[in-house]
Design a protein around this motif. Structure first.
Motif, short mmCIF file in Angstrom:
data_model
loop_
_atom_site.label_atom_id
_atom_site.label_comp_id
_atom_site.label_asym_id
_atom_site.label_seq_id
_atom_site.Cartn_x
_atom_site.Cartn_y
_atom_site.Cartn_z
N LEU A 229 0.85 -1.17 0.00
CA LEU A 229 0.00 0.00 0.00
C LEU A 229 0.89 1.22 0.00
CD1 LEU A 229 -3.26 0.67 1.93
CD2 LEU A 229 -1.47 2.40 1.88
N ILE A 230 0.71 2.08 -1.00
CA ILE A 230 1.46 3.33 -1.10
C ILE A 230 0.50 4.47 -0.83
CG2 ILE A 230 2.91 4.78 -2.56
CD1 ILE A 230 3.49 2.30 -4.25
N ILE B 212 -3.37 7.09 -3.12
CA ILE B 212 -3.19 5.73 -2.62
C ILE B 212 -3.30 4.72 -3.75
CG2 ILE B 212 -4.37 3.93 -1.27
CD1 ILE B 212 -4.91 5.99 0.85
N LYS B 213 -2.46 3.68 -3.64
CA LYS B 213 -2.58 2.51 -4.52
C LYS B 213 -2.39 1.27 -3.68
CE LYS B 213 -2.31 0.49 -8.78
NZ LYS B 213 -2.68 0.85 -10.14
N GLY C 227 -5.08 -3.56 -6.94
CA GLY C 227 -4.88 -2.68 -8.08
C GLY C 227 -5.70 -1.41 -8.06
N THR C 228 -6.45 -1.19 -7.00
CA THR C 228 -7.29 0.02 -6.93
C THR C 228 -6.45 1.23 -6.55
OG1 THR C 228 -9.23 -1.27 -6.29
CG2 THR C 228 -9.28 1.09 -5.80
N ALA C 229 -6.76 2.36 -7.18
CA ALA C 229 -6.13 3.63 -6.85
C ALA C 229 -7.19 4.59 -6.36
CB ALA C 229 -5.42 4.21 -8.06
N SER D 7 -5.65 3.62 -12.01
CA SER D 7 -4.36 4.30 -12.10
C SER D 7 -4.28 5.43 -11.09
CB SER D 7 -4.16 4.86 -13.52
OG SER D 7 -3.14 5.84 -13.54
N ALA D 8 -3.22 5.43 -10.28
CA ALA D 8 -3.04 6.51 -9.31
C ALA D 8 -2.80 7.84 -10.02
CB ALA D 8 -1.87 6.19 -8.39
#
Length: 333
Positions: free
Chosen positions: A194-195, A201-202, A235-237, A279-280
């Motif tokens: 998690l970023i 966030i991604k 894969g959710t942003a 896509s973030a």
């Protein structure tokens, strides 16, 4: 220099209680791009996770350097490109070129990367807690517009009109998050990640207990509370733009950092806009663009794009959900 943009979203633990095998968790935080960047990973080996995280932070810093409009970094980075305004084509660094080549074709007047002159006016007035005059804004706004710059992808050059200054604050953090996530997704030492870069966030991977990632959306008027929770998958942003992180008040009126490119003044339609997509980079782009629009126009745009979902909070605190969020968003009671 822009002030710290604190995290707009909170998230649940990455680890799985009671799992059959041991999963290590690594969390590191650094200050980059004027915000707090946290990378949390899981895997089987702590040393491997530390190395993978360091690689991601190194990439993040490279992108930060190439997109910094305020500090000289290199001969092809954003500061140098801005210094070349009015002097013809200028070579652009790889990540800077990639961002511009994706945004330039959009040609959207509601998100303009040439707002640098207007942003500089507002930054100066923020220091003295004053409000610019109509004349100051008009003079700066005359130097902006998508037509004020061109991108030559074959030659890797950017050409700016005289007085034009690019500012990538609307997209750079999201782009860096997406690039770092792509790097981690290909690293076999990392199972999940998690970023979080100031609310951009991604999430990567599937949690071992099979449960969705839980992302809390902050209350725009109370940083200690959330208004609801999003349950999202691998894969959710998610990105949030709001009027409550960088602002100042004059005579009770809030002047925040998200400007309407058509007027040069802060956009006063929403408190916050949260975008959910894959896509973030584009989550960051659209969260800014949609924040500038009234709710009905923002919702119409989202509902016509199958890749976008949105949670829109207007100035009165009313919440509006796009159709695709109804099954994954739970309001806080």
């Amino acid at each position: 220099m822009k002030k710290l943009l604190a995290s707009l979203l909170v998230f649940s633990s990455l680890t799985c209680a009671g799992c059959f095998f041991q999963t290590e968790k690594q969390e590191d935080t650094q200050f980059m791009m004027d915000t707090i960047v946290t990378i949390t990973t899981t895997g089987n080996n702590t040393d491997g996770l530390k190395a993978a995280t360091n690689d991601a932070f190194h990439l993040f810093q490279t992108i930060a350097n190439q997109t910094d409009p305020y500090t000289q970094q290199g001969p092809e980075d954003l500061y140098a490109v801005n210094q070349s305004a009015g002097q013809g084509p200028h070579k652009a660094s790889p990540y800077l070129m990639d961002i511009l080549s994706q945004v330039r074709p959009m040609g959207n007047r509601d998100l303009d990367l040439t707002l640098g002159p207007v942003i500089q006016v507002w930054n100066a007035h923020k220091e003295t807690k004053t409000v610019p005059s109509e004349g100051e804004i008009a003079q700066a706004l005359a130097k902006t517009g998508p037509e004020k710059y061109t991108v030559d992808t074959a030659a890797n050059t950017v050409t700016l009109a005289p007085g034009t200054q690019l500012d990538l604050g609307a997209v750079a953090k999201g782009y860096a998050v997406e690039q770092a996530a792509d790097l981690l997704s290909r690293d076999k030492r990392v199972k999940t990640a998690l970023i979080n870069a100031g609310g951009n966030i991604k999430v990567l991977g599937t949690k071992e207990d099979g449960s969705p990632w839980k992302i809390g959306v902050q209350d725009s008027r109370n940083p200690q509370k959330i208004i609801g929770t999003l349950a999202v998958k691998d894969g959710t942003a998610i990105a949030t733009s709001g009027d409550y992180q960088r602002y100042y008040e004059v005579d009770g009126k809030r002047y925040h950092h998200i400007l309407d490119p058509r007027t040069g003044w802060p956009a006063w339609h929403a408190r916050s806009v949260t975008v959910v997509t894959r896509s973030a980079f584009w989550a960051d782009y659209y969260s800014t663009l949609l924040f500038v629009l009234p709710e009905d126009q923002a919702m119409a745009l989202v509902e016509n794009n199958p890749n976008l979902e949105m949670l829109y909070v207007d100035l009165d605190g009313n919440t509006y959900l796009s159709s695709g969020l109804k099954d994954i968003y739970t309001p806080e009671k």
